[in-house]
Structures are given as C-alpha cells and as structure tokens.
Design an enzyme around this catalytic site. Structure first.
Site, PDB file in Angstrom:
ATOM      1  N   GLY A  12      -1.720  20.540  15.592  1.00  0.00           N
ATOM      2  CA  GLY A  12      -0.356  20.004  15.688  1.00  0.00           C
ATOM      3  C   GLY A  12      -0.339  18.701  16.460  1.00  0.00           C
ATOM      4  N   ALA A  13      -1.405  17.906  16.286  1.00  0.00           N
ATOM      5  CA  ALA A  13      -1.560  16.673  17.085  1.00  0.00           C
ATOM      6  C   ALA A  13      -0.902  15.459  16.431  1.00  0.00           C
ATOM      7  CB  ALA A  13      -3.040  16.392  17.332  1.00  0.00           C
ATOM      8  N   ARG A  15       2.189  14.703  16.264  1.00  0.00           N
ATOM      9  CA  ARG A  15       3.329  14.171  17.034  1.00  0.00           C
ATOM     10  C   ARG A  15       3.558  15.048  18.269  1.00  0.00           C
ATOM     11  NH1 ARG A  15       7.373  16.548  12.754  1.00  0.00           N
ATOM     12  NH2 ARG A  15       7.888  18.487  13.837  1.00  0.00           N
ATOM     13  N   ASN A  89      -2.040  24.162  19.768  1.00  0.00           N
ATOM     14  CA  ASN A  89      -0.723  23.602  20.114  1.00  0.00           C
ATOM     15  C   ASN A  89       0.301  23.719  18.984  1.00  0.00           C
ATOM     16  OD1 ASN A  89       1.201  21.456  21.435  1.00  0.00           O
ATOM     17  ND2 ASN A  89       0.676  20.660  19.406  1.00  0.00           N
ATOM     18  N   SER A 141       5.045  29.214  26.084  1.00  0.00           N
ATOM     19  CA  SER A 141       6.382  28.675  26.364  1.00  0.00           C
ATOM     20  C   SER A 141       7.021  29.489  27.479  1.00  0.00           C
ATOM     21  CB  SER A 141       7.279  28.772  25.126  1.00  0.00           C
ATOM     22  OG  SER A 141       8.636  28.525  25.481  1.00  0.00           O
ATOM     23  N   TYR A 154      10.315  33.439  18.035  1.00  0.00           N
ATOM     24  CA  TYR A 154       9.574  32.437  18.823  1.00  0.00           C
ATOM     25  C   TYR A 154       9.113  33.017  20.168  1.00  0.00           C
ATOM     26  CZ  TYR A 154       8.674  27.870  21.036  1.00  0.00           C
ATOM     27  OH  TYR A 154       8.097  26.793  21.678  1.00  0.00           O
ATOM     28  N   ALA A 156       8.680  36.136  20.965  1.00  0.00           N
ATOM     29  CA  ALA A 156       7.651  37.170  20.729  1.00  0.00           C
ATOM     30  C   ALA A 156       6.306  36.518  20.416  1.00  0.00           C
ATOM     31  CB  ALA A 156       8.082  38.080  19.591  1.00  0.00           C
ATOM     32  N   LYS A 158       5.211  33.636  21.421  1.00  0.00           N
ATOM     33  CA  LYS A 158       4.656  32.999  22.626  1.00  0.00           C
ATOM     34  C   LYS A 158       4.190  34.044  23.639  1.00  0.00           C
ATOM     35  CE  LYS A 158       5.147  28.742  21.277  1.00  0.00           C
ATOM     36  NZ  LYS A 158       3.963  27.909  21.022  1.00  0.00           N
ATOM     37  N   ILE A 187      10.909  20.465  26.994  1.00  0.00           N
ATOM     38  CA  ILE A 187      10.193  19.185  26.891  1.00  0.00           C
ATOM     39  C   ILE A 187      10.834  18.315  25.798  1.00  0.00           C
ATOM     40  CG2 ILE A 187       7.917  18.113  26.579  1.00  0.00           C
ATOM     41  CD1 ILE A 187       8.003  20.186  28.913  1.00  0.00           C
TER      42      ILE A 187
HETATM   43  P1  NAP Z   1       6.800  19.273  17.259  1.00  0.00           P
HETATM   44  O1  NAP Z   1       7.229  17.944  17.769  1.00  0.00           O
HETATM   45  O2  NAP Z   1       7.638  19.974  16.254  1.00  0.00           O
HETATM   46  O3  NAP Z   1       5.295  19.124  16.719  1.00  0.00           O
HETATM   47  C1  NAP Z   1       4.623  20.222  16.179  1.00  0.00           C
HETATM   48  C2  NAP Z   1       3.453  19.723  15.377  1.00  0.00           C
HETATM   49  O4  NAP Z   1       2.781  20.873  14.826  1.00  0.00           O
HETATM   50  C3  NAP Z   1       3.873  18.849  14.200  1.00  0.00           C
HETATM   51  O5  NAP Z   1       3.033  17.717  14.101  1.00  0.00           O
HETATM   52  C4  NAP Z   1       3.680  19.774  13.002  1.00  0.00           C
HETATM   53  O6  NAP Z   1       3.311  19.127  11.778  1.00  0.00           O
HETATM   54  C5  NAP Z   1       2.518  20.634  13.452  1.00  0.00           C
HETATM   55  N1  NAP Z   1       2.469  21.887  12.688  1.00  0.00           N
HETATM   56  C6  NAP Z   1       3.493  22.707  12.391  1.00  0.00           C
HETATM   57  N2  NAP Z   1       3.060  23.736  11.626  1.00  0.00           N
HETATM   58  C7  NAP Z   1       1.738  23.557  11.448  1.00  0.00           C
HETATM   59  C8  NAP Z   1       0.732  24.252  10.720  1.00  0.00           C
HETATM   60  N3  NAP Z   1       1.024  25.387  10.050  1.00  0.00           N
HETATM   61  N4  NAP Z   1      -0.530  23.774  10.722  1.00  0.00           N
HETATM   62  C9  NAP Z   1      -0.838  22.626  11.382  1.00  0.00           C
HETATM   63  N5  NAP Z   1       0.074  21.918  12.074  1.00  0.00           N
HETATM   64  C10 NAP Z   1       1.348  22.360  12.107  1.00  0.00           C
HETATM   65  O7  NAP Z   1       6.645  20.318  18.471  1.00  0.00           O
HETATM   66  P2  NAP Z   1       6.371  20.098  20.036  1.00  0.00           P
HETATM   67  O8  NAP Z   1       7.669  20.132  20.740  1.00  0.00           O
HETATM   68  O9  NAP Z   1       5.446  18.970  20.246  1.00  0.00           O
HETATM   69  O10 NAP Z   1       5.651  21.477  20.363  1.00  0.00           O
HETATM   70  C11 NAP Z   1       4.240  21.621  20.428  1.00  0.00           C
HETATM   71  C12 NAP Z   1       3.923  23.010  20.974  1.00  0.00           C
HETATM   72  O11 NAP Z   1       4.551  23.185  22.249  1.00  0.00           O
HETATM   73  C13 NAP Z   1       4.460  24.141  20.089  1.00  0.00           C
HETATM   74  O12 NAP Z   1       3.554  25.236  20.104  1.00  0.00           O
HETATM   75  C14 NAP Z   1       5.747  24.535  20.791  1.00  0.00           C
HETATM   76  O13 NAP Z   1       6.109  25.857  20.505  1.00  0.00           O
HETATM   77  C15 NAP Z   1       5.342  24.353  22.242  1.00  0.00           C
HETATM   78  N6  NAP Z   1       6.461  24.191  23.159  1.00  0.00           N
HETATM   79  C16 NAP Z   1       7.334  23.149  23.027  1.00  0.00           C
HETATM   80  C17 NAP Z   1       8.384  23.042  23.943  1.00  0.00           C
HETATM   81  C18 NAP Z   1       9.384  21.921  23.885  1.00  0.00           C
HETATM   82  O14 NAP Z   1      10.333  21.959  24.678  1.00  0.00           O
HETATM   83  N7  NAP Z   1       9.217  20.941  23.016  1.00  0.00           N
HETATM   84  C19 NAP Z   1       8.536  23.998  24.960  1.00  0.00           C
HETATM   85  C20 NAP Z   1       7.632  25.027  25.043  1.00  0.00           C
HETATM   86  C21 NAP Z   1       6.582  25.118  24.145  1.00  0.00           C
HETATM   87  P3  NAP Z   1       4.445  18.643  10.721  1.00  0.00           P
HETATM   88  O15 NAP Z   1       5.194  17.582  11.424  1.00  0.00           O
HETATM   89  O16 NAP Z   1       3.647  18.137   9.566  1.00  0.00           O
HETATM   90  O17 NAP Z   1       5.268  19.853  10.427  1.00  0.00           O
END
Ligand code: NAP
Length: 246
Positions: A12-13, A15, A89, A141, A154, A156, A158, A187
C-alpha cells in the site's frame, strides 16, 4: 541506524502512510519494493525514491490474493535477491453500522486488512528464516483497542492484526525475526479525508495534542521498529496517536 544494503517490501505504498514509510526507509538507504494495487501510484512513488539514490521497484499486487502475493514475493527475490523488512500497511475501510453492514464489506475489509498480513508474512518468513534476520511491522489502528461505531469490520481486522503480530513474534523470535505493530490514531490521509467534518471535529476533541497525526509521525515509528537496533523488541504495539488512547 545502519540499514545500508537492506531491502524492504512496503504494501500500500502508492500513497498515504505507506508512501511516507517507503520514503522514510529509502532516506535511510533501504532499497524498496513499492507494492500497490495501482500501477500508476506505485510507479510514481518508485520514481521519487530512486531519485534518493536507492533501488526502488514498483510491484503491482493485490495483497488479499494468495496467488498475487506469491508472485509479488517472487518478483522481490528476483529483483533484489532477498528481503530484510516487511511492512504490512495496505488497508481499506468500508464503514457502516453493524445492522447495515453488508457481508461483502465485512469480507473485503477482513481480506485486505488481515488476511493480507497472514499471506505476506508467510511468504516473508520463508525468505527471512533462511538468513536468520527479519523485521515485520504491521500497521494496526487505535480502533483495535477502542472500537469505533461504524467500523465493526475495520476494528476487528485491526485487532486481529495485533494477535497475529504477537503469534508471529513468538514463532520466529528464534530465527532472528521480530514482529511488531504500529497503531496510528487519526492521521491526515485520503482515508480520513472522506470523513464528514463533524466526525473529524469530534475526533480532534479526543486528541490531547489537539491535531491530527502526519504520515511522517507514523513512518518514524515504523523506521525504528524496522531498524537493526530494535532487535530485542518483538510482539509489541507502538501507539502513535497524540495521546488519544493510552
Ligand atoms: P490510503 O491513503 O487509503 O492508502 C492505502 C493504500 O493501500 C492505497 O495506495 C491503496 O491502493 C493500497 N491498497 C488498498 N488495497 C490494496 C490491496 N488489496 N493490495 C495492495 N494495495 C492495496 O490509507 P492510509 O490512510 O495511508 O492507511 C494506510 C494504513 O494505515 C492502513 O492499513 C490503514 O488502515 C492504517 N491506518 C490509517 C489511519 C488513518 O488515520 N489514516 C489510522 C490508523 C490506521 P489504491 O489506491 O490503488 O486502492
């Protein structure tokens, strides 16, 4: 911290938090497999990282699919010859209150957020075990610990990551592989951008530091747990949440 010559897979790198983790590790000299569903995003991030002087290869994969994950690790071994760091990630949300949550939304969130950690870690430990060295860092999370209305699937997924992290830690400590989790709070990324303003305001009130976290706040904790120096830390969860949960 000396990471020179190391190789990391960051899922998930393309973005958000994953991109920041990849940038942070690359800044320390780590070569990176930029894994994402989207070829364009993965390619763009890999291009930026290569400009920092490391090797960065975009790898398109769906981390919830076993065949895709196997192929992805095959590419990593072929391109880099090994693997030192795995950062699980990639994650998604499909929010709804329990009674309105569709079974397919339950399944897809569990598959992308939790099953992916099982699939990727399984492939990674095969490579890491042989070299008796590895760092696995899983992105959990704060809601794994607090729960959150609308996020049954979500939270569950995490919470499942936390149990899986500890089990991998116990199973592979003897092979020099550590397994830890980072639990971010609220975040600023595309994932949280889509929340309604009133929800964001309520969440901010619950954060003693009075601000949302940055992707770099999370990446710094990941880089530490991924370092050679963190070799006696395993099975732990590092909370990066501005005091929202303690
Ligand atoms: P994000 O901006 O939505 O980025 C997620 C990335 O994961 C996207 O590039 C996406 O690709 C990729 N992805 C999704 N499904 C995938 C799959 N099946 N295979 C490969 N790549 C996949 O999310 P984020 O906020 O950076 O979150 C990153 C991690 O942190 C997640 O695990 C999230 O649950 C966790 N987290 C985030 C927060 C927060 O507040 N943001 C808080 C706690 C935990 P596409 O764009 O192509 O779909």
């Amino acid at each position: 911290m000396d990471y020179k010559g190391q190789v990391a897979v960051v899922t998930g790198a393309g973005r958000g938090i994953g991109q920041a983790i990849a940038e942070s590790l690359a800044g320390l000299g780590v070569d990176i497999a930029v894994v994402d569903l989207g070829a364009e995003d993965a390619g763009a991030v890999a291009g930026t990282l290569a400009a920092k002087g490391v090797r960065a290869v975009p790898v398109v994969a769906d981390v919830s699919n076993a065949d895709s994950v196997k192929e992805m690790f095959g590419t990593v071994v072929k391109e880099f010859g090994g693997l030192d760091i795995l950062v699980n990630n990639a994650g998604i949300t499909r929010d709804a209150l329990l009674l309105r949550m569709k079974e397919e939304d339950w399944d897809s969130v569990i598959d992308v957020n939790l099953k992916s950690v099982f699939l990727c870690s399984k492939e990674a430990v095969k490579i890491m075990s042989k070299r008796r060295y590895g760092r696995i860092v899983n992105i959990a999370s704060v809601v794994a610990f607090m729960g959150n209305p609308g996020q049954a699937n979500y939270s569950a997924s995490k919470a499942g990551i936390v149990g899986l992290t500890k089990t991998i830690a116990k199973e592979y400590a003897g092979r020099g592989i550590t397994s830890n989790a980072v639990a971010p709070g609220f975040i600023a990324t595309a994932m949280t951008e889509k929340l309604p303003d009133n929800v964001k305001e309520e969440m901010l009130k619950a954060i003693p530091m009075g601000r949302m976290g940055t992707t770099q706040d999370v990446a710094a904790a990941v880089a530490f747990l991924a370092s050679p120096e963190a070799g006696y830390i395993t099975g732990q969860v590092v909370h990066v949440n501005g005091g929202m949960y303690m």
